[in-house]
Design a protein around this motif. Structure first.
Motif, short mmCIF file in Angstrom:
data_model
loop_
_atom_site.label_atom_id
_atom_site.label_comp_id
_atom_site.label_asym_id
_atom_site.label_seq_id
_atom_site.Cartn_x
_atom_site.Cartn_y
_atom_site.Cartn_z
N MET A 1 0.86 -1.18 0.00
CA MET A 1 0.00 0.00 0.00
C MET A 1 0.89 1.24 0.00
SD MET A 1 -2.98 0.89 2.67
CE MET A 1 -4.42 1.48 1.88
N PRO A 2 0.61 2.19 -0.87
CA PRO A 2 1.44 3.39 -0.93
C PRO A 2 1.31 4.22 0.34
CG PRO A 2 -0.08 3.29 -2.81
CD PRO A 2 -0.38 2.15 -1.92
N LEU A 3 2.37 4.87 0.68
CA LEU A 3 2.43 5.64 1.92
C LEU A 3 1.72 6.99 1.81
CD1 LEU A 3 3.59 5.75 4.78
CD2 LEU A 3 5.61 6.82 3.81
N LEU A 4 1.74 7.61 0.65
CA LEU A 4 1.17 8.94 0.47
C LEU A 4 -0.35 8.98 0.71
CD1 LEU A 4 1.84 11.86 -0.13
CD2 LEU A 4 1.55 11.36 -2.55
N PRO A 5 -1.16 8.08 0.16
CA PRO A 5 -2.60 8.14 0.46
C PRO A 5 -2.92 7.86 1.93
CG PRO A 5 -2.22 6.84 -1.51
CD PRO A 5 -0.88 7.13 -0.91
N LEU A 6 -2.14 6.98 2.53
CA LEU A 6 -2.35 6.68 3.95
C LEU A 6 -2.03 7.91 4.81
CD1 LEU A 6 -3.05 4.45 5.96
CD2 LEU A 6 -0.63 3.91 6.05
N LEU A 7 -0.94 8.59 4.49
CA LEU A 7 -0.55 9.79 5.20
C LEU A 7 -1.57 10.91 4.99
CD1 LEU A 7 1.64 11.09 6.97
CD2 LEU A 7 2.78 11.81 4.89
#
Length: 105
Positions: A1-7
């Motif tokens: 899972m990409p970090l940018l959407p989670l952040l």
């Protein structure tokens, strides 16, 4: 899972809560300010109306005794008391009408 959407989701949830709390506190402060202002204005108008009903000789005596100045000082003291009661002791910022939360005023 990409970090940018989670952040972005995490920061969005934090910021939305902070914005809601800030707007809610500003809304309460505005309503309290307007309400107290209207209350003071109505009391002032009521007192001036009562002074309009007294006979002219009595009004002249009260004018020489500076009763109108004394009433203005009392109204200003009430406004100052409400403002100081809403100030935070440490920072000196106005937090709201803390007078409503105090027991015994």
């Amino acid at each position: 899972m990409p970090l940018l959407p989670l952040l972005a989701t995490f920061l969005g949830s934090i910021v939305s809560g902070l914005v809601f709390r800030a707007l809610a506190s500003l809304g309460f402060a505005y309503v309290a300010y307007v309400g107290i202002g209207q209350l003071i204005d109505s009391v002032d108008g009521y007192i001036k109306g009562l002074f309009g009903a007294i006979p002219p000789p009595v009004a002249a005596i009260l004018g020489m005794a500076k009763v109108d100045v004394a009433i203005n000082i009392i109204i200003a003291a009430v406004i100052a008391r409400l403002m100081l009661a809403g100030m935070d002791r440490i920072t000196g910022t106005i937090t709201g009408l803390a007078l409503l939360n105090k027991a015994g005023g």
